[in-house]
Design an enzyme around this catalytic site. Structure first.
Site, mmCIF file in Angstrom:
data_model
loop_
_atom_site.group_PDB
_atom_site.id
_atom_site.type_symbol
_atom_site.label_atom_id
_atom_site.label_comp_id
_atom_site.label_asym_id
_atom_site.label_seq_id
_atom_site.Cartn_x
_atom_site.Cartn_y
_atom_site.Cartn_z
ATOM 1 N N ASP A 1 0.771 0.162 2.486
ATOM 2 C CA ASP A 1 0.296 0.361 3.673
ATOM 3 C C ASP A 1 0.893 1.582 4.461
ATOM 4 O O ASP A 1 2.117 1.840 3.950
ATOM 5 C CB ASP A 1 0.190 -1.043 4.451
ATOM 6 C CG ASP A 1 -0.748 -1.175 5.417
ATOM 7 O OD1 ASP A 1 -1.512 0.088 6.138
ATOM 8 O OD2 ASP A 1 -1.136 -2.264 6.006
HETATM 9 C C1 NOJ Z 1 -2.803 0.147 8.502
HETATM 10 C C2 NOJ Z 1 -3.647 -1.178 8.269
HETATM 11 O O1 NOJ Z 1 -2.883 -2.136 8.145
HETATM 12 C C3 NOJ Z 1 -4.428 -1.066 6.868
HETATM 13 O O2 NOJ Z 1 -5.006 -2.103 6.837
HETATM 14 C C4 NOJ Z 1 -5.317 0.350 7.035
HETATM 15 O O3 NOJ Z 1 -6.092 0.292 5.866
HETATM 16 C C5 NOJ Z 1 -4.302 1.548 7.115
HETATM 17 N N1 NOJ Z 1 -3.365 1.573 8.135
HETATM 18 C C6 NOJ Z 1 -4.956 2.852 6.993
HETATM 19 O O4 NOJ Z 1 -5.635 3.017 8.176
#
Ligand code: NOJ
Length: 765
Positions: A301
């Site tokens: 993430d």
């Molecule tokens: C953080 C989020 O937790 C995740 O779900 C997301 O896909 C990413 N950012 C990219 O935007």
């Protein structure tokens, strides 16, 4: 206690049931042929041989584009290197690059300017639609309609693919029992069985049966793992859960995505039992890749490799990169640490080059499967982009999904449906005329003000007298990143006008709830009432007119005790996307008979949270055996939720009779029930089957959903509904992670929600 786990292992081997140690072949998923798999592997091997260490590490590096941000902005120093790294072939993927023109620009650099011309994989949060927005995932889950949910993902994939995107960061399959956590809007709710079915449908929808088509995109099961169990529902918070919950509640939807052939996973921000998920070798390498046989790749993430320093797990960036690479995190999203640290770590002997090869192989494999090597610009057709995005068929699908997502919570004296003629209707609430909020959170590519508002939807029914008054705003926030979103307005200046309009109306429709960005990532709440002065407004209106239909717009369960006690009609309409107002109006006027059922329990008080239907009985269950206080309860609130999991009404009524269960063998129980539409109009019912395993070596929940069926019946029509229970439904994971079935007594309940009364008992001997 007699177990029949050996039989279960045999079933696993035959691929009949989903087991922790096997990757089942699901007949519904069309897997690539052996020869095409071999062909891809040969191509990957040949390519890897030509790559330098830095180029292989480059494949493991993902940068955000130059436009949207979906995480904290990176430091300018690192960000400044993006172009240079792209040209050197040190970038394997970009996220938040969208639109054919922009995607083509970055792809052109990768393909035409780097030494080996390896195409980029382009990721984007296509969570519930791209530009045409479907209901938020929690709302879609309330439909319990797997075909419609799959279709919604299919439409989202096709529209996003037309805009140059070939990889979505969806579905989020985190189970959560905590309405305080803002991200419940993005998942399928509290139940692992329903969650697994929906996870499977969504992956199939995004990926289709052939990933190399230009209409399908790679899916991503996220967040691995435990993110939905953040302590106190506070975003990014610590997670500490035991083996039984992990195996039986949290893991199953992830396993279902593997059964559906998901090509990527995303790990999670949280630490799990002391180890950040991004640095967790057991979870990623041993369990996911080795035991479950996942052969796609894992992206971290946003910035989660670097965050291991704040977690207190890594000394510095270099150490964090080492831990993440060893743990099996294949691609670094926005930490900038693989690209800066990994080559040295390999040269110094701290990270095996074999790990780099394996990660690059996984990433290249998915790129080959997508057909990007055959045609890197296959998602970049300007003409297609113009024709496909926003097409009528997508709006039709969004409207269909939106209607199916609505849950009727209360309808006394058949106040609903509204009469189509001769009524004076007051429509009140800022959300009633809002054309942006219904898009919900995670709608980055959708333009503001593109949703049909409730006002517009109701205006289409012209033979009533409709008057609108705002009454009160909800929040002060205007943009998605401001903390102001949680500062609600205290402005009551428009109360009098709304009260005046309500006074003379036959019916008052009030649209209240949360602004779209009040749920979603980083939107945790400690109170679950209506934000701001909306409750005050509602009570002020109630004083002059009690004939109120409350239409809720929200991204999470709310506490609705006052509403349930005082209001005659309540409609849960979540955030329903682009077609929101049309869907709501059609339900209010009876052109669509609601059939949605709650995918999460609605608490009576925040203090009950986490609250969920499949709880454990405890040694002192919530039935007072005597007059003492010594049983598991609260002094001030009942134990039960206000609205249970699976609950939802219809404009018609259904009757359940003749529940029968027959033990064919210890591996097969046949169950049937007669369902009758006992009301006056055609309607759909979600028939739900729950089991209770009375005693086990690891205690079982008081009820577990193990089957459901969506049935449409005409008035007076009856139908026999049949289910078959096998080991898959009767068993569970023990604390060693083995899937077992224990013989003994089981109750089977069938009905319209998780409180179903009709039940029977069977014994496995
Ligand atoms: C953080 C989020 O937790 C995740 O779900 C997301 O896909 C990413 N950012 C990219 O935007």
């Amino acid at each position: 206690m007699k177990k029949i786990n050996l039989i279960v292992v045999a079933f696993c081997v035959l691929g009949f049931i989903s087991c922790q140690n096997s990757n089942t072949n699901n007949p519904e998923t069309s897997s690539p042929s052996v020869s095409s798999v071999l062909e891809v592997e040969q191509k990957v091997t040949a390519l890897l041989k030509q790559m330098t260490l830095e180029e292989k590490i480059g494949q493991m590096n993902q940068y955000n584009g130059f436009w949207d941000l979906t995480g904290p902005a990176p430091s300018t120093g690192a960000a400044a290197k993006k172009h240079e790294h792209l040209r050197k072939g040190y970038v394997g993927s970009m996220l938040n690059v969208r639109g054919v023109e922009n995607v083509r620009k970055v792809q052109k650099i990768a393909v035409e300017e780097t030494r080996l011309g390896i195409p980029l994989i382009i990721g984007f949060d296509v969570i519930h639609g791209y530009e045409t927005i479907s209901p938020i995932p929690l709302a879609e889950s309330a439909s319990w309609d797997l075909k419609a949910i799959k279709k919604s993902a299919q439409v989202a994939a096709e529209e996003a693919a037309a805009a140059g995107i070939n990889w979505t960061f969806a579905p989020m399959v985190d189970i959560s029992r905590d309405a305080r956590w803002g991200r419940v809007m993005e998942g399928a709710g509290e139940d692992p069985y329903l969650g697994s079915k929906i996870a499977f449908a969504r992956v199939q929808g995004f990926q289709g049966s052939d990933l190399s088509q230009h209409t399908t995109i790679a899916a991503c099961a996220k967040h691995f793992v435990g993110y939905g169990f953040a302590e106190s529902g506070r975003e990014y918070n610590t997670v500490d859960v035991g083996t039984s919950t992990l195996n039986n509640i949290i893991f199953p939807p992830f396993q279902a995505t593997i059964d559906a052939g998901v090509r990527t996973f995303m790990n999670s921000f949280n630490e799990l039992n002391g180890i950040p998920a991004t640095g967790n070798e057991y979870l990623q390498r041993d369990l996911l890749k080795d035991q479950w046989g996942f052969d796609g790749f894992i992206v971290t993430d946003w910035g989660s490799i670097e965050e291991m320093i704040s977690h207190g797990h890594a000394k510095d960036g270099k150490h964090a990169a080492e831990i993440a690479a060893k743990a099996g995190s294949d691609m670094d999203m926005e930490s900038y640490l693989y690209v800066t640290e990994l080559a040295n770590l390999v040269r110094e002997g701290n990270v095996k080059e074999a790990y780099i090869d394996a990660a690059a192989r996984r990433i290249l494999r998915v790129k080959f499967e997508l057909g990007l090597f055959e045609d890197p610009y296959k998602y970049c057709n300007l003409q297609r982009e113009k024709e496909v995005i926003g097409q009528q068929a997508f709006h039709d699908a969004a409207l269909d999904m939106a209607k199916k997502s609505i849950v009727l919570l209360k309808n006394d004296n058949q106040l609903l449906p509204l009469k189509k003629q001769g009524q004076k209707i007051a429509l009140i609430g800022a959300l009633a005329s809002d054309k942006t909020s219904p898009l919900g959170n995670w709608r980055i590519a959708a333009k503001d003000s593109t949703a049909v508002s409730v006002l517009e939807g109701m205006q289409a029914y012209k033979d009533n007298q409709l008057t609108y008054a705002k009454g009160a705003d909800v929040s002060l926030g205007k943009t998605k990143f401001t903390a102001e979103l949680n500062i609600n307005t205290t402005n009551r200046s428009e109360f009098p006008q709304a009260i005046a309009v309500a006074k003379t109306a036959d019916v008052v429709v009030m649209v209240l709830g949360e602004v779209g960005y009040q749920s979603g990532e980083a939107r945790s709440r400690t109170e679950l009432g209506l934000p701001g002065v909306q409750q005050e407004l509602l009570e002020a209106i109630y004083k002059v007119n009690k004939n109120i239909v409350l239409v809720l717009n929200n991204g999470r369960p709310l506490v609705l005790n006052w509403h349930q006690e005082h209001l005659p009609a309540i409609v849960e309409a979540w955030q329903l996307g682009t077609q929101s107002g049309n869907a709501i109006a059609q339900v209010l006027y009876g052109d669509y008979n609601p059939s949605g059922k709650l995918p999460m329990s609605f608490p009576r008080a925040v203090g009950q949270v986490p609250i969920y239907y499949n709880y454990k009985n405890t040694g002192r269950p919530s039935i007072p055996a005597s007059n003492t206080v010594f049983w598991s309860h609260f002094q001030d609130v009942q134990n039960t939720p206000l609205y249970p999991f699976g609950y939802g009404l219809s404009y018609t009524t259904f009757e359940y009779t003749a529940l029968k269960a027959k033990v064919v063998s210890n591996h097969e129980i046949k169950v049937s029930v007669i369902l009758k539409n006992s009301g006056k109009i055609s309607g759909k019912e979600v028939v739900q089957l729950y089991i209770k395993d009375h005693y086990a070596s690891v205690t079982r929940p008081v009820r577990e959903l193990k089957g459901f069926e969506l049935v449409r019946l005409e008035p007076n029509q009856s139908q026999k509904i049949a289910f078959t229970l096998t080991e898959k439904e009767l068993g569970f994971y023990d604390n060693e992670g083995d899937f077992i079935v224990e013989l003994g007594d089981f109750s089977i309940f069938i009905g319209s929600d998780s409180n179903a009364k009709l039940h029977t008992k069977i014994t496995l001997k």
